[in-house]
Enzyme design. Sequence first.
Site, PDB file in Angstrom:
ATOM      1  N   LYS A  60     -25.806  33.867 -37.209  1.00  0.00           N
ATOM      2  CA  LYS A  60     -26.860  33.157 -36.755  1.00  0.00           C
ATOM      3  C   LYS A  60     -27.990  33.135 -37.916  1.00  0.00           C
ATOM      4  CE  LYS A  60     -25.831  34.107 -31.924  1.00  0.00           C
ATOM      5  NZ  LYS A  60     -25.960  34.983 -30.843  1.00  0.00           N
ATOM      6  N   GLN A 104     -29.801  39.298 -28.577  1.00  0.00           N
ATOM      7  CA  GLN A 104     -28.309  39.356 -28.775  1.00  0.00           C
ATOM      8  C   GLN A 104     -27.803  40.370 -27.661  1.00  0.00           C
ATOM      9  OE1 GLN A 104     -26.535  37.540 -31.059  1.00  0.00           O
ATOM     10  NE2 GLN A 104     -24.896  38.562 -29.608  1.00  0.00           N
ATOM     11  N   ASP A 127     -31.801  30.329 -25.577  1.00  0.00           N
ATOM     12  CA  ASP A 127     -30.483  30.654 -24.960  1.00  0.00           C
ATOM     13  C   ASP A 127     -30.391  29.857 -23.485  1.00  0.00           C
ATOM     14  OD1 ASP A 127     -28.534  31.972 -26.276  1.00  0.00           O
ATOM     15  OD2 ASP A 127     -29.733  33.863 -26.102  1.00  0.00           O
TER      16      ASP A 127
END
Length: 297
Positions: A60, A104, A127
Site C-alpha cells: 500500500k 490494517q 475503507d
Amino acid sequence: MMGINNNESKIINGKNYSRDFLTHISDLAQKFENLLNRKPCLAVILIGDNNASKIYVKNKILTAKDTNIKSIEILLSKNTSECDLLNEIYRLNNEEKVDGILVQLPLPNHIQLEKVVNSISPKKDVDGFHPQNFGNLMLGNDTVVPCTPLGCWYMLKKELNDLTGYHALVIGRSNIVGKPMQSLLIKENCTVTIAHSKSKRLAEISKKADIIIAAIGRPEFITREFIKSNSVIIDVGINRNDKKLVGDVKFEDALKIAKKVTPVPGGVGPMTIACLMYNTVKLAYRRNNQMFKEILY
Ligand code: NDP
C-alpha cells in the site's frame, strides 16, 4: 496453442486494470497537489507483527508513493492497548493534512474491531467500513465504498458494461466483502443471491448464476459443479496452499467452463489496492471542498 490463447482471453487481468486505473488516480492526485500545494495523504496503522499484514502495508505504501499520494506509516506493538490505538486514531482524525486513515486488519484479539471502525472519522474512512458510509451504500447514496467490492465492481463493469438483469451470486456475507458487494450489484440492477456457510444446495444455486463473486476463504472450493457455462467469476479468496496462493475457485475448472475468471494472484488483489488509492484521493478532494469529478463511486 489455440487452447492457450483461448484461455488467456478468458482471464480478467486485474493487474492491467489496476495499472490503468492508478495512472488516472495519479493524475487526479497531481491536480490536487497543484490546487492545494500538498499531496493527498493516507495514514496506515499496523499493529503487531503479522507477516501477511506487513506485506499488505508495504504494498500500500509503495503504491501510494507511485501514485502521487503521501503516506504515513504508524507501527504499533502487538501489546498496544485499545485505548492507545483509539487515541492515535483521534489524533489522526484531527490532523488537517491527513485525508485517509486505514487500520490494517486483522487486529490483535484484545482490540474490538467495532470500536476501531466507529472511531475513524467518516470523512477519512478510506475503507468505507464506518456505519455512516456503510449505511449510505445500503441506501444507494454516494459514499466511500469498501475497496475490495469496489475493485470487483470495477472489473465487472469493464467486462460486461451493463449488468442489468444478470443473476449474481455472492458467496460470503462479511462486512468487508459480501455485504457491500451485494449493495453494489443491486444498484446495477442485478438479481442478487447472497450465500454463506449455512446455505443449502449451494452448487445447485451457483450453477444458475451468471456472475459468481466468491469471498469464502476456502481454497478452491468452487469447482466445476458450481459453474454455469458462459458465467463470469470474480475470485476474491486468498488462501495459502502448499506455499502458493490459490483463490476460492478452482481456476482450471473455471477456465474450462466460464466465460471469464479472475486469477489469484493478479485479479482482485491489485484492484483492491488501486481502489484504496482512489478512495484516498476522493476523500482528499471532498475534505478540502474541491470539486471531485466522479469517475466511479
Ligand atoms: P470472512 O471469513 O469474514 O467471511 C467468509 C464468508 O464465507 C462468511 O460469510 C462465511 O459464512 C462464508 N463461508 C464460509 N464457508 C462457507 C461454505 N462452506 N459455503 C458457503 N459460504 C461459506 O472472510 P472475508 O469476507 O474477509 O474474506 C473472504 C476471502 O477473501 C478470504 O480468503 C480473504 O483472504 C479474501 N480477501 C481478499 C481480499 C483481496 O484484496 N483480494 C480482501 C479481503 C478478503 P458465515 O457468515 O455463515 O460464516
